[in-house]
Design an enzyme around this catalytic site. Structure first.
Site, PDB file in Angstrom:
ATOM      1  N   ASP A  40       0.861  -1.181   0.000  1.00 45.95           N
ATOM      2  CA  ASP A  40       0.000   0.000   0.000  1.00 45.95           C
ATOM      3  C   ASP A  40       0.894   1.226   0.000  1.00 45.95           C
ATOM      4  OD1 ASP A  40      -2.833   1.129   0.302  1.00 45.95           O
ATOM      5  OD2 ASP A  40      -1.750   2.184   1.893  1.00 45.95           O
ATOM      6  N   GLU A  94       0.897   5.651   0.246  1.00 47.05           N
ATOM      7  CA  GLU A  94       0.205   6.906   0.500  1.00 47.05           C
ATOM      8  C   GLU A  94       0.901   7.968  -0.327  1.00 47.05           C
ATOM      9  OE1 GLU A  94      -2.572   7.277   2.125  1.00 47.05           O
ATOM     10  OE2 GLU A  94      -2.639   5.179   2.791  1.00 47.05           O
ATOM     11  N   HIS A 142      -5.832   4.546   6.472  1.00 47.68           N
ATOM     12  CA  HIS A 142      -5.152   5.500   5.598  1.00 47.68           C
ATOM     13  C   HIS A 142      -3.707   5.759   6.004  1.00 47.68           C
ATOM     14  CE1 HIS A 142      -8.983   5.930   3.760  1.00 47.68           C
ATOM     15  NE2 HIS A 142      -9.517   6.547   4.785  1.00 47.68           N
ATOM     16  N   ASP A 177      -3.076  -0.167   6.467  1.00 42.57           N
ATOM     17  CA  ASP A 177      -3.862  -0.652   5.330  1.00 42.57           C
ATOM     18  C   ASP A 177      -3.206  -1.873   4.684  1.00 42.57           C
ATOM     19  OD1 ASP A 177      -5.554   1.412   5.867  1.00 42.57           O
ATOM     20  OD2 ASP A 177      -5.253   2.481   3.981  1.00 42.57           O
TER      21      ASP A 177
END
Length: 231
Positions: free
Chosen positions: A29, A31, A187, A192
């Site tokens: 994941d 960001e 988030h 995540d």
């Protein structure tokens, strides 16, 4: 989390490289500071390497995560930063330059590929095209020569969860799978990724259980699984 009841197979289990046609699943994941992989900053990355036990059931293995400095000239969309709550300039992020951070994430993945006799990693993600797009763009920017991930193939838990649980939103899919979810932790790349890894394992292990039950009922213990004609 508690995985479903596991039958003990009478036959030797698959190894992870045989189970996924030579690929090692690695859950990822990212960001970011926007949606454009070429112009928007990659700010966090986390990865969970998937392991397999002696019975052929998968589970989350080693976890690696890094905070990343925006690359020179990167766009920082205020709306994206407000959504993920990241302050790129916060001193306690202990962020590293993009190339250094990626190499530190890739190193244990490359080692796991070698350990499991796989040919390369395959990215597992929730909307996996987004994560892979940012990784591929960062690899190209950084001049990294040995990207461990397949350049376009992925396992997407959106599709897997939609099939298995009728849910496509990560929080709802995780809940449907009986996995604990903390909305206050969502988030962040690390959280995540960990929850996506648990979701992926839940789906794959459920399929493993159903296969064992079918084989036990049909006497097809030695059946050879069908192979797809191409990746």
């Amino acid at each position: 989390m508690l995985y479903p009841f596991r039958m003990t197979p009478d036959k030797p289990s698959q190894t992870i490289n045989r189970r996924f046609r030579g690929f090692l699943p690695v859950v990822v994941d990212v960001e970011t500071a926007g949606f454009n992989a070429c112009s928007d900053a990659l700010l966090e990355i986390a990865a969970v390497i998937i392991d397999m036990d002696a019975q052929g059931f998968v589970h989350p293995g080693e976890t690696i995560s890094r905070h990343i400095e925006p690359f020179p000239g990167a766009n920082l969309d205020p709306k994206a930063l407000a959504f993920n709550g990241i302050d790129p300039n916060h001193p306690f992020r202990f962020a590293k330059p993009e190339k250094e951070a990626l190499e530190e994430v890739f190193s244990p993945i490359r080692q796991a590929i070698k350990t499991h006799a796989c040919k390369r990693a395959i990215l597992v993600g929730h909307n996996a095209f987004f994560d892979l797009g940012f990784i591929n763009a960062a690899v190209e920017r950084s001049g990294i020569k040995r990207n461990p991930f397949h350049p376009f193939s992925t396992f997407d838990t959106v599709s897997l969860a939609g099939l298995a649980y009728g849910q496509t939103v990560l929080a709802k899919a995780v809940a449907a799978a009986g996995i604990e979810w903390d909305g206050n932790e969502a988030h962040s790349a690390l959280y995540d990724t960990q929850k996506t890894a648990e979701l992926f394992c839940a789906v794959v292990n459920r399929w493993r259980e159903l296969t064992l039950l079918t084989d036990a009922g049909s006497g097809a213990e030695n059946a050879t699984p069908a192979r797809t004609p191409k990746e």
